[in-house]
Scaffold this active site. Structure first.
Site, PDB file in Angstrom:
ATOM      1  N   SER A 592       0.858  -1.183   0.000  1.00 56.59           N
ATOM      2  CA  SER A 592       0.000   0.000   0.000  1.00 56.59           C
ATOM      3  C   SER A 592       0.890   1.226   0.000  1.00 56.59           C
ATOM      4  CB  SER A 592      -0.876   0.016   1.249  1.00 56.59           C
ATOM      5  OG  SER A 592      -1.475   1.295   1.405  1.00 56.59           O
ATOM      6  N   TYR A 605      -3.226   0.149  10.525  1.00 58.08           N
ATOM      7  CA  TYR A 605      -3.213  -0.330   9.143  1.00 58.08           C
ATOM      8  C   TYR A 605      -1.875  -0.018   8.470  1.00 58.08           C
ATOM      9  CZ  TYR A 605      -4.178  -0.279   4.116  1.00 58.08           C
ATOM     10  OH  TYR A 605      -4.112  -0.471   2.773  1.00 58.08           O
TER      11      TYR A 605
END
Ligand SMILES: [Zn+2]
Length: 716
Positions: A592, A605
């Protein structure tokens, strides 16, 4: 594997042959033209697995057509063309040829040495510019004086044709109605022999072709079809009488439980696949297919197994798919890599010796000497080929060969040989037939990922499914793993329609569950034979300021994004390592942007994504000596098709940015990117494909950002 073989106390009776019945429907037939009746009969025969194996056999009708040039009525032979399968063919699968021209070809024929030459004349007989090539079996149909002719290879018929007791059995079943011709390779000479034999023996209703199959005829499409079905049923019933009450193949001397077979096949297949190398250009990575169906187990578990396996397959249809003989393995030594390597090497040496013994001055170069069929007592049958469909079909053909052996052995007379294989030189001449070679040369080059096997976690989601589709489109086999059983099955079914049912499988897998992860990789090994590519993609996302981040939320992110990537990589490792000598393997992590750039209110996250990114670098270091490359694709804001963006995350990110969670959100991310473009799952899939393929063979430990440009995420 412990104590793999134990004598079976019970000795079951042999598996009987299926007895086919007519499926002809007069109401359907009434609506059909003569050519459509031929198609109807062909499809009925070919779709009945008790009648014929895949692609096997051919059918014909001599019909009156109007010549497009002269307007005259002419006799045209409609005969199944080269390639394809009579069960699924359409009208365009038939070659159409002027019957009078076909008969005139005999002027060019001087003897058996002209067989190959005669094939070259067939296109000159084409009626109505039909582009379908005529097959080498065309003379069998054109030279017989009957309106409707079937030629099929059902197991029950080949069992007679390939048994030392077959000719006597043929007389016993049919009296003199069905004749017997000794083995002859298909071609013009066989057509001439057949015609002359039938002319010399009036009253015949068909002829057995030794080592091959049967050819029979009728006055109408229906009569021909029902005659063919009747002959097969009579052969099957006769064989069942011989088999009744007795065990097949001398009875069982091995057995293994279904669970042990599953475990052992998952362990064995990647070992064999990794060892199936060679100097030949066609010795590429292979895909495996495993079967432990009842017929196979009856054979491999039997007393006569090793004797019969060594005889090899008989019918040329079987043999072309299965190679001359299978490789057999000792079930007690399946964990021993040195033993497996030695057995494979010995097989390749035997194959090379067979090639040297039988080759002719103009034979094509030796092909891949690795075995196609591997048989293990207790375990079953494993087949390997360049792609999954070929591997499956080779296995099914060997299944046919097992049926043939069961029937042929049941006809063994006192002192007889029982089952008879194909003569070695005949086998070679078929395998290395210049016409077959020409067919192989005409095949398009394989797609770049053919022979590669990938497992994609989160395979039901947007990026996972798009990555799987990209790999499938290039020829790879894909195991989709996802914790959502319904969703992953839906994606699998869609891909099966799009790419074919053989190349895609699905398994339910929560990547945080160690046992489920191991089971998913075992399933991949059993379904395809191993693993070349792991796409670690299963993910979640959460958003919360640090003070609101519960331990539970923290752990959830780390269990999926960090531990999940660890567990899947660890389970993939032993499979991937086996591909080193074949050019290596690839792991692709879906990371990500937030694994590189800090995120607002998403510390759990983003830091878990960073952990995965660093895990990739560590594994790249550790994997390099094993030929395993590990790289990362960092997407950003792939909203369309994403399960992550379906839920709270969308609300949370919209909240964090102070915008509407609908269309405004997509616009927000698009506008935020440097290039001002949406990032789609297909964009990520393109980077996955690059990193999974040999195009990136010299890249490891890298990251590719696919985020339409984000300066914060520039790697440095
Ligand atoms: Zn045939």
């Amino acid at each position: 594997m412990n104590a793999p073989t134990v004598p079976s106390p019970a000795t079951a009776a042999a598996i009987p042959f299926a007895v086919p019945a007519s499926r002809w429907d007069d109401a359907v037939a009434a609506r059909l033209s003569p050519a459509e009746l031929l198609l109807y009969r062909s499809n009925l025969l070919g779709s009945d697995l008790t009648v014929t194996n895949f692609g096997g056999g051919n059918t014909s009708a001599k019909l009156t057509e109007i010549d497009p040039l002269t307007g005259a009525a002419v006799e045209v032979l409609w005969v199944k063309g080269s390639g394809g399968d009579i069960g699924s063919m359409k009208l365009d699968g038939f070659a159409t040829l002027y019957q009078d021209k076909l008969l005139s070809l005999e002027a060019h024929y001087a003897g058996p040495e002209d067989d190959d030459k005669m094939v070259g004349y067939l296109p000159h007989c084409t009626f109505n510019l039909n582009g379908r090539a005529a097959s080498i079996d065309t003379p069998l149909h054109s030279l017989l004086p009957f309106a409707h002719v079937d030629h099929v290879h059902p197991d029950a018929i080949i069992a007679l044709a390939a048994s030392s007791g077959g000719e006597a059995a043929t007389r016993e079943i049919w009296g003199g109605r069905i004749g017997w011709l000794p083995w002859k390779r298909p071609g013009y000479t066989l057509g001439v022999q057949l015609r002359d034999y039938v002319a010399a023996n009036p009253g015949l209703a068909g002829v057995m072709l030794a080592g091959h199959g049967i050819i029979c005829w009728g006055d109408s499409a229906k009569a021909c079809y029902e005659h063919t079905i009747g002959l097969i049923a009579q052969a099957a019933t006769y064989l069942n009488g011989k088999l009744a009450g007795k065990p097949a193949f001398g009875g069982a001397v091995h057995s293994l439980s279904a669970l042990d077979r599953a475990v052992a096949s998952a362990g064995l297949m990647p070992r064999l696949r990794g060892l199936m190398t060679g100097q030949n250009a066609d010795a590429r990575r292979k895909v495996g297919h495993f079967s432990d169906d009842a017929e196979t187990l009856e054979f491999v578990n039997s007393r006569d197994f090793l004797r019969l396996a060594a005889v090899g397959t008989s019918c040329p249809d079987h043999f072309l798919r299965t190679k001359i003989a299978p490789l057999t393995l000792d079930p007690a030594r399946l964990d021993d890599d040195a033993y497996l390597a030695e057995r494979l090497e010995a097989y390749r040496a035997l194959y090379a010796a067979y090639y040297e013994r039988c080759k002719r001055p103009n034979s094509p170069a030796m092909r891949d000497p690795n075995p196609v069929v591997v048989l293990v007592p207790g375990l079953g049958r494993i087949t390997f080929a360049a792609d999954k469909t070929t591997a499956r079909l080779a296995g099914e053909f060997y299944g046919n060969a097992i049926n043939v052996m069961r029937g042929a052995e049941a006809l063994k007379e006192d002192g007889g040989a029982g089952y008879i294989g194909l003569d070695e030189q005949e086998a070679f001449d078929i395998e290395y037939w210049l016409l077959e070679e020409a067919k192989l040369q005409r095949m398009p080059a394989p797609k770049p990922m053919v022979g590669r096997i990938a497992l994609v976690t989160g395979g039901a989601g947007g990026i996972g499914a798009a990555s799987a589709a990209r790999l499938l489109a290039e020829g790879a086999c894909v195991m989709l793993a996802d914790r959502d059983a319904a969703a992953v099955e839906e994606v699998r079914a869609g891909f099966a329609k799009r790419f074919g049912k053989d190349v895609v499988r699905a398994v339910v897998c929560d990547v945080t569950d160690e046992a489920q992860v191991q089971a998913a990789f075992d399933a991949c090994a059993r379904e395809f034979g191993g693993l070349d590519i792991l796409v670690a993609n299963a993910g979640i996302a959460s958003s919360a300021p640090i003070e609101a981040t519960t331990v539970d939320l923290w752990n959830r992110n780390y269990s999926v994004l960090a531990e999940g990537y660890f567990l899947t990589s660890r389970a993939a490792w032993p499979l991937l390592k086996r591909m080193k000598i074949q050019g290596g393997a690839s792991v692709v992590f879906i990371g990500s942007k937030n694994g590189v750039a800090a995120a607002t209110n998403a510390s759990a996250y983003a830091s878990a994504k960073a952990a995965a990114n660093h895990l990739a670098r560590c594994l790249a270091l550790e994997g390099a000596p094993e030929g395993i490359r590990v790289n990362v694709v960092n997407p950003d804001a792939v909203i369309r098709g994403s399960k992550i963006w379906d839920g709270d995350w969308r609300q949370e990110r919209a909240g964090a940015h102070g915008i509407d969670p609908g269309a405004e959100l997509e616009a927000h991310y698009r506008n935020r990117s440097m290039l001002g473009r949406d990032v789609l799952p297909e964009d990520i899939a393109e980077a996955v494909y690059f990193l999974a393929s040999d195009m990136s063979a010299k890249s490891t430990g890298n990251m590719i950002n696919v985020d339409a440009g984000n300066a914060q995420a520039f790697t440095r």
